[in-house]
Design a protein around this motif. Structure first.
Motif, PDB file in Angstrom:
ATOM      1  N   ASP A 124       0.839  -1.192   0.000  1.00  0.00           N
ATOM      2  CA  ASP A 124       0.000   0.000   0.000  1.00  0.00           C
ATOM      3  C   ASP A 124       0.875   1.244   0.000  1.00  0.00           C
ATOM      4  OD1 ASP A 124      -1.975   1.947   0.381  1.00  0.00           O
ATOM      5  OD2 ASP A 124      -3.179   0.595   1.618  1.00  0.00           O
ATOM      6  N   LEU A 125       0.705   2.096  -1.010  1.00  0.00           N
ATOM      7  CA  LEU A 125       1.483   3.329  -1.121  1.00  0.00           C
ATOM      8  C   LEU A 125       0.680   4.545  -0.687  1.00  0.00           C
ATOM      9  CD1 LEU A 125       2.759   1.214  -3.216  1.00  0.00           C
ATOM     10  CD2 LEU A 125       3.741   3.199  -4.302  1.00  0.00           C
ATOM     11  N   ASN A 126      -0.568   4.346  -0.280  1.00  0.00           N
ATOM     12  CA  ASN A 126      -1.390   5.481   0.122  1.00  0.00           C
ATOM     13  C   ASN A 126      -0.798   6.168   1.354  1.00  0.00           C
ATOM     14  OD1 ASN A 126      -3.950   5.553  -1.601  1.00  0.00           O
ATOM     15  ND2 ASN A 126      -3.780   3.375  -1.093  1.00  0.00           N
ATOM     16  N   ASP A 127      -0.858   7.496   1.339  1.00  0.00           N
ATOM     17  CA  ASP A 127      -0.302   8.307   2.443  1.00  0.00           C
ATOM     18  C   ASP A 127       1.144   7.935   2.715  1.00  0.00           C
ATOM     19  OD1 ASP A 127      -2.822   9.490   2.720  1.00  0.00           O
ATOM     20  OD2 ASP A 127      -3.460   8.003   4.183  1.00  0.00           O
ATOM     21  N   ASP A 128       1.907   7.667   1.632  1.00  0.00           N
ATOM     22  CA  ASP A 128       3.317   7.267   1.763  1.00  0.00           C
ATOM     23  C   ASP A 128       3.476   6.054   2.674  1.00  0.00           C
ATOM     24  OD1 ASP A 128       4.445   9.018   0.006  1.00  0.00           O
ATOM     25  OD2 ASP A 128       5.015  10.511   1.489  1.00  0.00           O
ATOM     26  N   GLY A 129       2.518   5.137   2.585  1.00  0.00           N
ATOM     27  CA  GLY A 129       2.600   3.908   3.362  1.00  0.00           C
ATOM     28  C   GLY A 129       2.027   4.012   4.755  1.00  0.00           C
ATOM     29  N   ALA A 130       1.471   5.165   5.094  1.00  0.00           N
ATOM     30  CA  ALA A 130       0.939   5.353   6.449  1.00  0.00           C
ATOM     31  C   ALA A 130      -0.539   4.987   6.553  1.00  0.00           C
ATOM     32  CB  ALA A 130       1.138   6.804   6.887  1.00  0.00           C
ATOM     33  N   ALA A 131      -1.168   4.687   5.431  1.00  0.00           N
ATOM     34  CA  ALA A 131      -2.598   4.373   5.453  1.00  0.00           C
ATOM     35  C   ALA A 131      -2.861   3.088   6.237  1.00  0.00           C
ATOM     36  CB  ALA A 131      -3.129   4.238   4.030  1.00  0.00           C
ATOM     37  N   ALA A 132      -4.005   3.039   6.892  1.00  0.00           N
ATOM     38  CA  ALA A 132      -4.384   1.840   7.649  1.00  0.00           C
ATOM     39  C   ALA A 132      -4.664   0.684   6.686  1.00  0.00           C
ATOM     40  CB  ALA A 132      -5.610   2.135   8.502  1.00  0.00           C
ATOM     41  N   PRO A 133      -4.535  -0.557   7.143  1.00  0.00           N
ATOM     42  CA  PRO A 133      -4.836  -1.711   6.283  1.00  0.00           C
ATOM     43  C   PRO A 133      -6.252  -1.639   5.732  1.00  0.00           C
ATOM     44  CG  PRO A 133      -3.719  -2.416   8.287  1.00  0.00           C
ATOM     45  CD  PRO A 133      -4.043  -0.963   8.469  1.00  0.00           C
ATOM     46  N   ILE A 134      -6.486  -2.295   4.610  1.00  0.00           N
ATOM     47  CA  ILE A 134      -7.800  -2.247   3.977  1.00  0.00           C
ATOM     48  C   ILE A 134      -8.888  -2.746   4.940  1.00  0.00           C
ATOM     49  CG2 ILE A 134      -6.928  -2.496   1.633  1.00  0.00           C
ATOM     50  CD1 ILE A 134      -7.752  -5.463   1.791  1.00  0.00           C
ATOM     51  N   GLY A 135     -10.031  -2.092   4.838  1.00  0.00           N
ATOM     52  CA  GLY A 135     -11.167  -2.511   5.651  1.00  0.00           C
ATOM     53  C   GLY A 135     -11.156  -2.024   7.081  1.00  0.00           C
ATOM     54  N   THR A 136     -10.212  -1.147   7.425  1.00  0.00           N
ATOM     55  CA  THR A 136     -10.170  -0.576   8.777  1.00  0.00           C
ATOM     56  C   THR A 136     -10.550   0.892   8.718  1.00  0.00           C
ATOM     57  OG1 THR A 136      -7.806  -0.106   8.570  1.00  0.00           O
ATOM     58  CG2 THR A 136      -8.416  -2.224   9.532  1.00  0.00           C
ATOM     59  N   ASP A 137     -10.618   1.524   9.866  1.00  0.00           N
ATOM     60  CA  ASP A 137     -11.011   2.937   9.969  1.00  0.00           C
ATOM     61  C   ASP A 137     -12.376   3.182   9.337  1.00  0.00           C
ATOM     62  OD1 ASP A 137      -8.648   3.446  11.242  1.00  0.00           O
ATOM     63  OD2 ASP A 137      -7.667   4.445   9.556  1.00  0.00           O
ATOM     64  N   GLY A 138     -13.260   2.187   9.419  1.00  0.00           N
ATOM     65  CA  GLY A 138     -14.617   2.355   8.920  1.00  0.00           C
ATOM     66  C   GLY A 138     -14.769   2.243   7.422  1.00  0.00           C
ATOM     67  N   LYS A 139     -13.698   1.908   6.708  1.00  0.00           N
ATOM     68  CA  LYS A 139     -13.784   1.808   5.253  1.00  0.00           C
ATOM     69  C   LYS A 139     -14.391   0.469   4.823  1.00  0.00           C
ATOM     70  CE  LYS A 139      -9.972   4.900   4.018  1.00  0.00           C
ATOM     71  NZ  LYS A 139      -8.752   5.046   3.185  1.00  0.00           N
TER      72      LYS A 139
END
Length: 475
Positions: free
Chosen positions: A283-298
């Protein structure tokens, strides 16, 4: 991840590889070869390069830098006053000088058979220099007057002549089969049929992320009917990403059997490498700082473009193929879903590869998807037409199917064939809400014509996204 014992050779090879990847719009006067020359054709990775010629100068075959610029497209610094070309940045840089047989590098000088020169605004370098220093397998076929070049993945010490017959690793029941490699939503997704332990590293000059998958090999169809021999490179083209240029993958090693995936970057960026079930995600989102898929309510949405590679799907009245149409629509859907901050997107395929039906299901299951949508085009008699959507489980998936049908039907304007129950494997075996959309009929002349038009596809893609968003909002 295995590193070469001699690290400079590895770095130098990568820096030198840039020489082959850039078109230089240079003045046509400096360092021009004066000897009599002959021209020959060039084959790169099994395909003929149009308008690309190798030139033989005093017995040395010279190849133009521009021949693979479309593959990697790195930039260089050209000093017109000194006639010098600097590739890469210090300390891992290399400098060529027009008219000089010596290339300057961090580890010392490298001598070439012939000096680089310009012809018709194109820079030429010696073919054997390419083969020995840049990790390209090289073969010259005198009978046809053709130069054969074969790209390799980060492997600078390859033989200059490719093997006479492909070498395929023996079967191993303990080896993971890599069945899908896709890039969407600024995220690389690799799907295996069993557990894998990825080994990642970051390389510079040029910037790239390397992921090795030990004890793995390619599943059927992933190499687009190409022989899965060591060094066979497949390129996955990436659009819409500011950070990623392309993705390349190859069976890198046979002992142990190792699949290598390389993300070629436009710029340096952070990333997060992790697994989810038998999925490997980078995952390159937010320079790799993004939470794993399906977390943070996504919510996790899996889009499945039907068919692919040797399976064309329905063939239209003018010969158009369902697999191409649904991939084009699905990529437009992906571009729109990427803009939704509360949705994480996974694509089963983003190029012309084939994934077995069970493999598509497994991607959705491993991703713990909230929605699975398989996109298709229908085929029957020339009189058949219309839009329809299918679900397998009434309680779990009918609402999704009904909503998708409503929105896509309004976009197509085709006959309403309804939202109906069916027993298709990809919607029967998935355990999340799942639907299979048939946009229209490839065998209907009017519908085929519309479905191949970019504006119509964009309209359908917007309708699909609207349907997904409405369903998620109400579920």
């Amino acid at each position: 991840m295995r590193f070469e014992r001699n690290m400079w050779k590895k770095i130098a090879a990568m820096v030198l590889a840039i020489v082959l990847t850039v078109t230089l719009a240079l003045p046509a006067a400096t360092g021009q070869a004066s000897a009599a020359t002959t021209e020959t054709g060039i084959m790169l990775d099994g395909r003929k390069l149009d308008n690309a010629q190798a030139i033989t100068v005093d017995g040395t075959t010279m190849v133009p830098i521009r021949i693979v610029s479309e593959q990697l497209g790195h930039s260089v610094n050209w000093n017109q006053a000194t006639g010098r070309i600097q590739i890469g940045s210090a300390p891992a840089s290399l400098t060529l000088t027009l008219g000089s047989r010596t290339a300057a590098s961090y580890s010392g000088s490298i001598t070439m058979q012939q000096a680089p020169f310009l012809r018709s605004n194109t820079t030429y370098v010696p073919l054997r220099f390419v083969g020995s220093q840049m990790g390209l397998a090289v073969r010259w076929e005198q009978s046809s007057g053709t130069v054969y070049l074969q790209t390799q993945l980060e492997a600078p010490s390859l033989p200059t002549t490719p093997p006479t017959a492909p070498s395929t690793p023996p079967a191993d029941s303990n080896r993971a089969s890599i069945n899908s490699i896709s890039f969407s939503d600024n995220r690389l997704t690799i799907s295996a049929d069993s557990s894998v332990k990825p080994e990642g590293s970051v390389l510079r000059g040029p910037d790239r992320i390397v992921v090795d998958l030990p004890d793995s090999s390619f599943g059927p169809g992933l190499l687009q009917n190409q022989t899965a021999s060591t060094g066979q490179v497949v390129t996955l083209h990436v659009t819409g990403s500011s950070a990623v240029k392309q993705v390349r993958y190859s069976l890198f090693s046979q002992s142990p059997s190792t699949v290598r995936v390389v993300i070629d970057l436009n710029r340096s960026t952070g990333h997060k490498l992790y697994t989810r079930g038998n999925l490997v995600l980078v995952d390159l989102n937010d320079d790799g700082a993004a939470a794993p898929i399906g977390t943070d309510g996504k919510k996790v949405v899996v889009i499945d473009p039907g068919h692919g590679d040797q399976d064309p799907g329905g063939i239209g009245v003018t010969g158009k193929r369902e697999k191409d149409m649904v991939l084009s629509v699905s990529l437009k859907v992906a571009a729109l879903l990427k803009q939704e901050s509360n949705i994480d997107l996974i694509m089963t395929r983003t190029d012309d590869t084939f994934i077995p039906l069970d493999g598509r299901v497994k991607i959705a299951q491993d991703a713990k998807a909230d929605v699975f949508l398989s996109i298709h085009g229908n085929a029957a008699s020339s009189n058949a037409g219309g839009t329809e959507t299918f679900y397998a489980d009434t309680k779990r998936s009918k609402a999704l199917s009904d909503t998708i049908q409503k929105h896509v039907l309004a976009a197509t304007g085709f006959r309403d064939r309804g939202s109906k129950q069916a027993n298709y494997l990809v919607i029967r075996k998935t355990t999340m809400p799942a639907a299979l959309l048939e946009i229209g009929f490839m065998t209907n002349a009017n519908e085929e014509k519309l479905m191949m038009q970019d504006a119509f596809q964009q309209k359908v893609a917007k309708a699909i996204v609207a349907g997904i968003k409405e369903y998620l909002a109400n579920s």
